[in-house]
Motif scaffolding. Structure first.
Motif, mmCIF file in Angstrom:
data_model
loop_
_atom_site.group_PDB
_atom_site.id
_atom_site.type_symbol
_atom_site.label_atom_id
_atom_site.label_comp_id
_atom_site.label_asym_id
_atom_site.label_seq_id
_atom_site.Cartn_x
_atom_site.Cartn_y
_atom_site.Cartn_z
ATOM 1 N N GLU A 77 0.824 -1.205 0.000
ATOM 2 C CA GLU A 77 0.000 0.000 0.000
ATOM 3 C C GLU A 77 0.859 1.257 0.000
ATOM 4 N N ARG A 78 0.359 2.264 -0.708
ATOM 5 C CA ARG A 78 0.942 3.603 -0.618
ATOM 6 C C ARG A 78 -0.205 4.602 -0.498
ATOM 7 N N ILE A 79 -0.140 5.454 0.518
ATOM 8 C CA ILE A 79 -1.138 6.501 0.716
ATOM 9 C C ILE A 79 -0.541 7.816 0.219
ATOM 10 N N TYR A 80 -1.241 8.474 -0.683
ATOM 11 C CA TYR A 80 -0.744 9.740 -1.217
ATOM 12 C C TYR A 80 -1.166 10.896 -0.315
ATOM 13 N N PRO A 81 -0.368 11.967 -0.277
ATOM 14 C CA PRO A 81 -0.674 13.070 0.652
ATOM 15 C C PRO A 81 -1.707 14.051 0.106
ATOM 16 N N PHE A 82 -2.471 13.615 -0.874
ATOM 17 C CA PHE A 82 -3.478 14.496 -1.468
ATOM 18 C C PHE A 82 -4.664 13.677 -1.956
ATOM 19 N N GLY A 83 -5.722 14.371 -2.304
ATOM 20 C CA GLY A 83 -6.915 13.745 -2.867
ATOM 21 C C GLY A 83 -7.429 14.547 -4.040
ATOM 22 N N TRP A 84 -8.522 14.094 -4.611
ATOM 23 C CA TRP A 84 -9.186 14.799 -5.709
ATOM 24 C C TRP A 84 -10.498 15.368 -5.200
ATOM 25 N N LEU A 85 -10.640 16.679 -5.307
ATOM 26 C CA LEU A 85 -11.926 17.323 -5.068
ATOM 27 C C LEU A 85 -12.680 17.329 -6.385
ATOM 28 N N GLY A 86 -13.804 16.612 -6.437
ATOM 29 C CA GLY A 86 -14.557 16.470 -7.679
ATOM 30 C C GLY A 86 -15.880 17.198 -7.624
ATOM 31 N N LEU A 87 -16.274 17.769 -8.755
ATOM 32 C CA LEU A 87 -17.549 18.477 -8.874
ATOM 33 C C LEU A 87 -18.267 18.002 -10.128
ATOM 34 N N LEU A 88 -19.537 17.668 -9.982
ATOM 35 C CA LEU A 88 -20.387 17.243 -11.094
ATOM 36 C C LEU A 88 -21.329 18.385 -11.441
ATOM 37 N N VAL A 89 -21.472 18.680 -12.731
ATOM 38 C CA VAL A 89 -22.275 19.828 -13.140
ATOM 39 C C VAL A 89 -22.999 19.534 -14.448
ATOM 40 N N ALA A 118 -4.671 16.089 1.511
ATOM 41 C CA ALA A 118 -5.474 15.004 2.079
ATOM 42 C C ALA A 118 -6.311 15.476 3.260
ATOM 43 N N SER A 119 -5.876 16.530 3.924
ATOM 44 C CA SER A 119 -6.582 17.046 5.106
ATOM 45 C C SER A 119 -7.734 17.980 4.751
ATOM 46 N N GLU A 120 -7.900 18.289 3.491
ATOM 47 C CA GLU A 120 -8.907 19.278 3.071
ATOM 48 C C GLU A 120 -10.322 18.775 3.356
ATOM 49 N N LYS A 121 -11.230 19.709 3.639
ATOM 50 C CA LYS A 121 -12.637 19.414 3.874
ATOM 51 C C LYS A 121 -13.479 19.990 2.737
ATOM 52 N N VAL A 122 -14.404 19.177 2.232
ATOM 53 C CA VAL A 122 -15.216 19.617 1.101
ATOM 54 C C VAL A 122 -16.058 20.830 1.465
ATOM 55 N N GLU A 123 -16.407 20.970 2.753
ATOM 56 C CA GLU A 123 -17.230 22.099 3.179
ATOM 57 C C GLU A 123 -16.522 23.438 2.984
ATOM 58 N N GLY A 155 -21.531 26.209 -13.433
ATOM 59 C CA GLY A 155 -22.914 26.107 -12.996
ATOM 60 C C GLY A 155 -22.971 25.554 -11.592
ATOM 61 N N PRO A 156 -24.147 25.448 -11.015
ATOM 62 C CA PRO A 156 -24.271 24.902 -9.665
ATOM 63 C C PRO A 156 -23.912 23.420 -9.633
ATOM 64 N N SER A 157 -23.210 23.007 -8.602
ATOM 65 C CA SER A 157 -22.763 21.616 -8.505
ATOM 66 C C SER A 157 -23.933 20.699 -8.188
ATOM 67 N N LEU A 158 -23.960 19.542 -8.860
ATOM 68 C CA LEU A 158 -24.910 18.489 -8.532
ATOM 69 C C LEU A 158 -24.390 17.617 -7.398
ATOM 70 N N GLU A 159 -23.075 17.495 -7.314
ATOM 71 C CA GLU A 159 -22.415 16.698 -6.289
ATOM 72 C C GLU A 159 -20.984 17.179 -6.165
ATOM 73 N N LYS A 160 -20.489 17.162 -4.943
ATOM 74 C CA LYS A 160 -19.119 17.604 -4.686
ATOM 75 C C LYS A 160 -18.547 16.720 -3.585
ATOM 76 N N SER A 161 -17.357 16.176 -3.804
ATOM 77 C CA SER A 161 -16.778 15.266 -2.817
ATOM 78 C C SER A 161 -15.272 15.214 -3.002
ATOM 79 N N ILE A 162 -14.590 14.699 -1.977
ATOM 80 C CA ILE A 162 -13.139 14.532 -2.031
ATOM 81 C C ILE A 162 -12.818 13.047 -1.952
ATOM 82 N N ALA A 163 -12.059 12.559 -2.911
ATOM 83 C CA ALA A 163 -11.633 11.158 -2.938
ATOM 84 C C ALA A 163 -10.148 11.085 -2.596
ATOM 85 N N PRO A 164 -9.775 10.376 -1.534
ATOM 86 C CA PRO A 164 -8.349 10.198 -1.232
ATOM 87 C C PRO A 164 -7.698 9.313 -2.280
ATOM 88 N N LEU A 165 -6.401 9.459 -2.464
ATOM 89 C CA LEU A 165 -5.667 8.644 -3.439
ATOM 90 C C LEU A 165 -4.772 7.646 -2.715
#
Length: 385
Positions: free
Chosen positions: A173-185, A222-227, A253-263
């Motif tokens: 396993e390798r845990i990356y120090p970042f994630g992806w903040l994703g937005l669906l529109v 990785a510590s970021e909060k979607v809020e 446009g306005p987001s339909l969904e927004k989330s953070i996925a760790p890598l």
């Protein structure tokens, strides 16, 4: 009660395995701890390799895929605003198809012929080294199913891998120090093909679900909060990281969904424990940069289905005996490619200025070398099993 195969998990891997077994006349039961609505509500990527498209055809669930999937003949890579298009068709004669994982799941759910039990609580695996049994609770009643084999397709946090004694399981396993903040529109994509962008502020990706729905990502700690991310903040950050032409063409446009996925990168070895087999995210996780997660899961269950069909049709266990080694050979190649793409396109604060210079040199080599581009295209569109 008795069946041939109990499949734990009703995501695309479990549903595909169940579908292939249904078509072969092999009795099977799928157990899923979540509701069907929850499973269908998961937002996941969907870049399908030709092998995954062919598997959908084999499963006789490719009608909507062929009508609605978006065939992409290439992708764009950008580094600090300098862009280069990779022509997959010219380089390796293959393409990928953009079709959301939610749609794959929907198609497989609709085609399901065998029994699927949703909201199955307290699923437990018993005696998979001898005479396998699976128990679960539904509506307050405990049920038991005897079977020949168990397929663990219940994801990274599922019960299947957790049921394996730690002494016989190797974890990489390798845990990356970042994630992806994703937005669906609900806006048309900024480009016809995906854009992978490296910028000093971090990685960005322009993806899509259809001609009218887009999915965008930015690298965050990785510590970021979607809020902490309003839609306006997201759009401003995305524009900063994109090539100028794409930034100017971006429709927000306005987001339909927004989330953070760790890598993370993760592999469990082996994938067989007596009569229990692991497949999909229960067996491995790849960073999404290389678009390999869903495709690896489809490859796993195609191999496993073939091995089970061989066993029931020919009374031969050869395929089952070789499943783990064969699947892991493909998994590690996909892990390597996903790690490489992640290493090239993301900002790693710990590597400093030297690390970014190396990334720039890698990008310049890639864009000037046909051989390097062919290697990327070959891996991105899918290596053979």
């Amino acid at each position: 009660m008795r069946t041939n195969v109990v499949i734990v998990g009703a995501g695309p891997a479990g549903l595909m395995l169940g579908r292939l077994l249904d078509l072969a006349g092999i009795d099977n039961l799928i157990l899923e701890r979540r509701s069907a609505e929850y499973v269908l509500g998961r937002i996941r990527a969907g870049v399908l390799e030709p092998g995954s498209v062919a598997l959908m055809e084999r499963a006789r669930v490719s009608g909507r895929l062929r009508a609605e999937g978006l065939v992409h003949e290439g992708a764009v890579l950008s580094f600090d605003g300098d862009s280069h298009r990779l022509d997959f068709t010219a380089l390796v004669g293959r393409q990928v198809t953009v079709y959301g994982q939610t749609e794959v799941t929907h198609d497989l759910m609709a085609a399901r012929e065998g029994q699927t039990i949703y909201e199955a609580e307290n699923v437990e695996l018993h005696d998979f080294a001898g005479k396998p049994q699976v128990t679960w609770r539904k509506d307050g009643v405990v049920h038991r199913m005897d079977c020949d084999y168990i397929a663990g397709c219940d994801g990274y946090h599922g019960v299947s891998r957790a049921s394996v004694p730690a002494a016989v399981l190797a974890i990489f396993e390798r845990i990356y120090p970042f994630g992806w903040l994703g937005l669906l529109v609900d806006r048309p994509p900024v480009a016809e093909e995906l854009i992978y962008a490296h910028h000093a502020r971090g990685f960005a990706l322009c993806s899509q679900r259809s001609l009218s729905r887009s999915r965008y990502y930015v690298q965050v700690p990785a510590s970021e909060k979607v809020e902490a991310w309003s839609d306006d903040r997201f759009w401003d950050e995305l524009r900063r990281r994109l090539p100028q032409a794409a930034a100017e063409a971006l429709r927000t446009g306005p987001s339909l969904e927004k989330s953070i996925a760790p890598l993370r990168s993760f592999v469990a070895e082996p994938l067989r424990f007596g009569r229990l087999f692991l497949a999909g995210d229960a067996a491995h996780i790849v960073p999404p940069t290389g678009a390999k997660g869903l495709n690896l899961a489809m490859s796993d269950v195609a191999m496993l289905a073939d091995a089970l069909i061989e066993f029931y049709a020919e009374k031969s266990a050869a395929g089952l005996e070789h499943y783990s080694a064969r699947a892991l050979a493909r998994i590690w190649k996909a892990e390597r490619f996903s790690w490489w793409m992640t290493s090239l396109m993301h900002v790693f604060p710990e590597t400093g200025a030297f690390g970014r210079r190396i990334q720039r040199a890698e990008f310049d080599y890639l864009t000037s070398s046909t051989a390097a581009q062919q290697s990327l295209a070959e891996n991105y569109t899918g290596l053979p099993d």
